[in-house]
Design a protein around this motif. Sequence first.
Motif, short mmCIF file in Angstrom:
data_model
loop_
_atom_site.label_atom_id
_atom_site.label_comp_id
_atom_site.label_asym_id
_atom_site.label_seq_id
_atom_site.Cartn_x
_atom_site.Cartn_y
_atom_site.Cartn_z
N ALA A 173 0.82 -1.21 0.00
CA ALA A 173 0.00 0.00 0.00
C ALA A 173 0.86 1.26 0.00
CB ALA A 173 -0.92 -0.01 1.22
N LEU A 174 2.09 1.14 0.47
CA LEU A 174 3.02 2.27 0.47
C LEU A 174 3.87 2.30 -0.80
CD1 LEU A 174 4.27 2.06 4.17
CD2 LEU A 174 2.66 3.74 3.21
N GLY A 175 3.59 1.37 -1.72
CA GLY A 175 4.34 1.32 -2.96
C GLY A 175 5.66 0.59 -2.86
N VAL A 176 5.81 -0.26 -1.84
CA VAL A 176 7.06 -0.99 -1.62
C VAL A 176 6.82 -2.47 -1.82
CG1 VAL A 176 8.87 -1.55 0.05
CG2 VAL A 176 7.87 0.75 0.02
N GLN A 177 7.58 -3.08 -2.71
CA GLN A 177 7.52 -4.52 -2.91
C GLN A 177 8.41 -5.20 -1.88
OE1 GLN A 177 5.42 -6.06 -5.20
NE2 GLN A 177 4.69 -3.94 -5.33
#
Length: 376
Positions: A160-164
């Motif tokens: 959700a924070l754009g971190v894989q």
Amino acid sequence: MKLAMVVPGGVDRSGQRRVIPALLALIERLARVHDLHVFVLRQEAAPGSWSLAGATIHNIGDGWTRLRALQTIRAEHRRAPFDLVHAFFSGSCGLLAMAMAKWLRLPATVHIAGGELVALHDIGYGGRRRWAGRLREALVLRAADAVTAASAPIIESLRALGVQAQRVPLGVDLQQWPPIAPRGRNGAQARLIHVASLNRVKDQPTLLRALALLMQAGVNFHMDMVGVDTLGGDMQRLAGELGLQGHVRFLGFKTQRELRPLMAAADLLVMSSQHEAGPLVLLEAAVMGVPAVGTAVGHFAEWSPRAACAVPVGDWRGLAEAIKYVLDRDELRLHLACEAQRRAIAEDADYTAGVFEALYRQLVAAGEAGGLRAVR
């Protein structure tokens, strides 16, 4: 490889108290085949070093902690270069580890192991409660060449924070916790256990109110509550107000060796946390053949309904109903225990170390090839 691991604590020289068992299990396995140096920010007030589980522990201590940590890591790097930096927890130690990795031009990874991604304002918990914390976490997560976390809910929070990120559960040391086959209940009184520090994030008021409902419903049970009291006796007083004196026993801190027989004697683990990245105690209970009921956080959320029973956070009525439901159906209780044990054994401490070692090799190889960002 020569590895630098940065941690906030959990590596006391005793190896028994003020430790994180899953972290010690990982350290021991990595140190068997790698030159592992663990830089701990504040295990003790005074600077010092010691050997633990085959690794060298560098305690930074109080006073200009971050600056001296950078100097200590750099000095050890000059003696013999590190291949990789691993931050265990984000927060301050993650920021320090990422800064050090950039300075030394080393690959770096961070493992999200606590409340770094949450903001629980009502209890003053979480790394994202203030703008400075949100900025710090953003810097750490963007600087890391790889991000890992123990459970699927934390992976989703990162996404959700754009971190894989990669799921890497912190498994149980099966040498310290030999598995015991799940077994039927023995006796009319249900034996419950809760293992956690008494603190706001573990939300023992929800647990105690659930137990009070069980008592009012006529359920015959006894609860052992194991963990350091950080609340000055508030939970003991609440238990008294709820009339639970004959049903609940507060045992304080127990070492892993002291905890095992208590866990083995239990019919059900019960947890009530507002947030968990794991918890490890769910896995420890599972390898001992003990099923669990708890709030829908961490492994509880990802294991429910096949390997654990989960209810909404803060729902003491739902927690009481779930406990009673499982206790009244021993076939279900045993089914949960068997599936939980299968999962915990499949992802034990050896599995954890193997996954991290594979990640280290990938990061180092990518760094040598100039393609670190390709591994994210």
